[in-house]
Design a protein around this motif. Structure first.
Motif, PDB file in Angstrom:
ATOM      1  N   GLU A 370       0.859  -1.192   0.000  1.00 54.10           N
ATOM      2  CA  GLU A 370       0.000   0.000   0.000  1.00 54.10           C
ATOM      3  C   GLU A 370       0.891   1.237   0.000  1.00 54.10           C
ATOM      4  O   GLU A 370       1.761   1.384   0.865  1.00 54.10           O
ATOM      5  CB  GLU A 370      -0.906   0.019   1.230  1.00 54.10           C
ATOM      6  N   PHE A 394      -7.136   9.748  19.032  1.00 58.56           N
ATOM      7  CA  PHE A 394      -8.029   8.967  18.186  1.00 58.56           C
ATOM      8  C   PHE A 394      -9.399   9.625  18.033  1.00 58.56           C
ATOM      9  O   PHE A 394     -10.036   9.512  16.982  1.00 58.56           O
ATOM     10  CB  PHE A 394      -8.164   7.557  18.741  1.00 58.56           C
ATOM     11  N   ILE A 397      -9.014  12.309  15.371  1.00 58.76           N
ATOM     12  CA  ILE A 397      -8.979  11.705  14.036  1.00 58.76           C
ATOM     13  C   ILE A 397     -10.376  11.258  13.608  1.00 58.76           C
ATOM     14  O   ILE A 397     -10.834  11.526  12.488  1.00 58.76           O
ATOM     15  CB  ILE A 397      -8.014  10.504  14.026  1.00 58.76           C
ATOM     16  N   SER A 398     -11.084  10.587  14.511  1.00 57.29           N
ATOM     17  CA  SER A 398     -12.417  10.075  14.196  1.00 57.29           C
ATOM     18  C   SER A 398     -13.404  11.195  13.915  1.00 57.29           C
ATOM     19  O   SER A 398     -14.195  11.129  12.969  1.00 57.29           O
ATOM     20  CB  SER A 398     -12.929   9.216  15.359  1.00 57.29           C
ATOM     21  N   ASP A 401     -13.416  12.444  10.485  1.00 55.19           N
ATOM     22  CA  ASP A 401     -13.695  11.465   9.437  1.00 55.19           C
ATOM     23  C   ASP A 401     -12.418  11.020   8.712  1.00 55.19           C
ATOM     24  O   ASP A 401     -12.370  10.929   7.486  1.00 55.19           O
ATOM     25  CB  ASP A 401     -14.699  12.037   8.429  1.00 55.19           C
ATOM     26  N   ILE A 402     -11.369  10.748   9.506  1.00 57.68           N
ATOM     27  CA  ILE A 402     -10.091  10.292   8.958  1.00 57.68           C
ATOM     28  C   ILE A 402      -9.868   8.846   9.371  1.00 57.68           C
ATOM     29  O   ILE A 402     -10.023   8.495  10.541  1.00 57.68           O
ATOM     30  CB  ILE A 402      -8.925  11.173   9.470  1.00 57.68           C
ATOM     31  N   ASN A 403      -9.496   8.030   8.431  1.00 53.52           N
ATOM     32  CA  ASN A 403      -9.248   6.619   8.707  1.00 53.52           C
ATOM     33  C   ASN A 403      -7.795   6.399   9.135  1.00 53.52           C
ATOM     34  O   ASN A 403      -6.873   6.855   8.464  1.00 53.52           O
ATOM     35  CB  ASN A 403      -9.543   5.773   7.462  1.00 53.52           C
ATOM     36  N   ILE A 404      -7.602   5.709  10.262  1.00 55.48           N
ATOM     37  CA  ILE A 404      -6.259   5.380  10.733  1.00 55.48           C
ATOM     38  C   ILE A 404      -5.822   4.064  10.099  1.00 55.48           C
ATOM     39  O   ILE A 404      -6.482   3.049  10.233  1.00 55.48           O
ATOM     40  CB  ILE A 404      -6.222   5.267  12.269  1.00 55.48           C
ATOM     41  N   LYS A 405      -4.696   4.081   9.406  1.00 56.59           N
ATOM     42  CA  LYS A 405      -4.186   2.896   8.737  1.00 56.59           C
ATOM     43  C   LYS A 405      -3.149   2.147   9.561  1.00 56.59           C
ATOM     44  O   LYS A 405      -2.867   0.976   9.302  1.00 56.59           O
ATOM     45  CB  LYS A 405      -3.573   3.290   7.390  1.00 56.59           C
ATOM     46  N   VAL A 420      -1.810   7.634   8.304  1.00 58.66           N
ATOM     47  CA  VAL A 420      -3.039   8.019   7.610  1.00 58.66           C
ATOM     48  C   VAL A 420      -2.723   8.166   6.136  1.00 58.66           C
ATOM     49  O   VAL A 420      -1.557   8.227   5.729  1.00 58.66           O
ATOM     50  CB  VAL A 420      -3.620   9.343   8.156  1.00 58.66           C
ATOM     51  N   ASP A 424      -5.049  12.848   3.756  1.00 50.61           N
ATOM     52  CA  ASP A 424      -5.603  13.270   5.045  1.00 50.61           C
ATOM     53  C   ASP A 424      -4.546  13.857   5.979  1.00 50.61           C
ATOM     54  O   ASP A 424      -4.852  14.205   7.126  1.00 50.61           O
ATOM     55  CB  ASP A 424      -6.253  12.065   5.754  1.00 50.61           C
TER      56      ASP A 424
END
Length: 437
Positions: A370, A394, A397-398, A401-405, A420, A424
């Protein structure tokens, strides 16, 4: 009397007006006995640093092209500083020596070092301090690595004979007497070496910012400044892109407990940031020190059932990276999943070969890459013991609306790193900062 070593960066010595500021700073404190200058930096946006001009001059000479017109611009720069300061000084002989060295291809390191050398000459004359050529007191081994033992012995003895002196930054000499430079920005390292050699009470690093900021001002509007930061915290933030100080400049003074003070030449009244081994007891321990991050990472994800029971699995995976000359950044892994975070640039032209070797070595069920990952580090002394730190990160981030990778929390209780999507990155930085400002 306290003893201070003061290093001034290129922006602090870019022209005569900046020289005057430096003069006033040094003369305001009798403890500032040893001064380490950089080469003249940019005077304005779009200007060119003298070091870059010297590199270009040398390249032209090496290619057999004329470099005189560009070299004349360099001499005009220095002559302008001398004239504007009203100094009775002529560097014509020095210029001719440098020209001659360029013609016989004396080396890129020699060319680059002359910026600091000439600036040191001028600053020593202006201050009335002795001039000590760094080539006579800073040494490198035949392999090109810094020779700390020889340097500290010689530098310490020489400086005992000079109550006040200017020592140019950035360079030293090899055993064959050729010039060798530190990596770019290495005047910071020279300042630290001088401070260590004289057992200074304080190493001042004067630049164009008032110390470290809690976050990148290019992303965060007017971030809060940091009063105190430990060497460990500095290392974490520097790794993630905070670049006020050359990270190698820490090690000489850290070993003997000499603090570093980052100061602003243009705002000398501001106290700046103190870099210390231990923060004073009065400073809040659970406080977030800084937030830093950078883009340009990729994740190699290896999946295999029962990999945790397979002796040597991780070693064999990392062997594939080693064979391809790729260093890893982080290893966030699960029971049946191993993830290896690397620089995307490091994978260039090596991805297919790397994946093939991993498949041959561990026979994974699935393996894929990725790209487009950004890493953000939230750094603070003892913050992991402080309730709610991770929750704040967290939640921020939530809520945006950000996705933690990826999540990587070290055992040192010093930092939490999240990954991220690059798209983002700026939004995540702003969201986290808002929680802790």
């Amino acid at each position: 009397m306290d003893l201070k070593v003061s290093k001034f960066g290129g922006s602090s010595l870019a022209d005569a007006e900046q020289f005057k500021k430096v003069y006033n700073i040094i003369k305001a404190d009798d403890a500032r006995r040893y001064v380490v200058p950089s080469a003249p930096g940019k005077r304005f946006s779009g200007d060119t640093k003298v070091t870059d001009m010297l590199y270009e001059c040398y390249e032209r000479s090496a290619e057999g092209a004329s470099f005189e017109e560009l070299f004349n611009k360099i001499t005009e720069r220095y002559n302008g500083i001398i004239s504007d300061l009203g100094l009775d000084m002529d560097l014509s002989d020095e210029y001719e020596v440098i020209r001659s060295a360029f013609r016989v291809k004396a080396g890129r390191d020699y060319a680059a070092s002359r910026g600091e050398y000439l600036n040191g000459k001028i600053l020593a004359k202006y201050l009335g301090y002795d001039f000590i050529d760094a080539a006579d007191v800073v040494f490198f081994n035949a392999s090109g690595t810094f020779d700390s033992a020889a340097t500290y012995d010689m530098l310490g003895e020489v400086l005992k004979q000079h109550e006040r002196a200017v020592i140019p930054g950035f360079y030293g000499s090899m055993p064959n007497d050729t010039i060798k430079t530190f990596s770019r920005g290495g005047s910071d390292i020279t300042g630290s070496i001088v401070a260590r050699a004289v057992n200074a009470d304080l190493y001042e690093n004067w630049t164009d910012v008032s110390g470290f900021l809690m976050a990148d001002p290019r992303i965060i509007d007017s971030p809060r400044s940091i009063d105190y930061i430990t060497y460990h915290e500095l290392r974490e933030l520097s790794y993630m892109g905070a670049t006020v100080l050359h990270e190698e400049a820490v090690f000489p003074v850290r070993k003997v407990g000499i603090p570093i003070n980052i100061r602003n030449t243009n705002k000398p009244e501001e106290k700046g940031t103190m870099i210390v081994t231990e923060v004073p007891a009065s400073i809040e321990k659970g406080h977030i020190t800084g937030i830093a991050g950078k883009k340009g990472f990729s994740v190699v994800i290896i999946e295999k059932d029962m990999m945790n029971n397979e002796l040597g699995f991780g070693r064999r995976v990392l062997l594939a990276f080693e064979k391809n000359g790729i260093s890893f950044e982080h290893l966030p892994s699960g029971i049946d999943t191993m993830s290896v975070v690397v620089s995307t640039k490091a994978l260039e032209n090596k991805k297919e070969q790397l994946l093939k070797e991993i498949k041959d070595l561990v026979e994974p069920d699935h393996i894929y890459v990725e790209n487009g990952l950004a890493l953000i580090a939230v750094v603070g002394r003892g913050m992991v013991r402080t309730k709610g730190t991770a929750s704040k990160i967290f939640t921020a981030i939530s809520d945006n609306d950000i996705n933690i990778k990826m999540i990587d929390q070290g055992s040192s209780e010093l930092n939490i790193i999240i990954g991220v999507a690059e798209d983002d990155f700026e939004k995540a930085m702003k969201a986290i900062y808002a929680q802790f400002k």
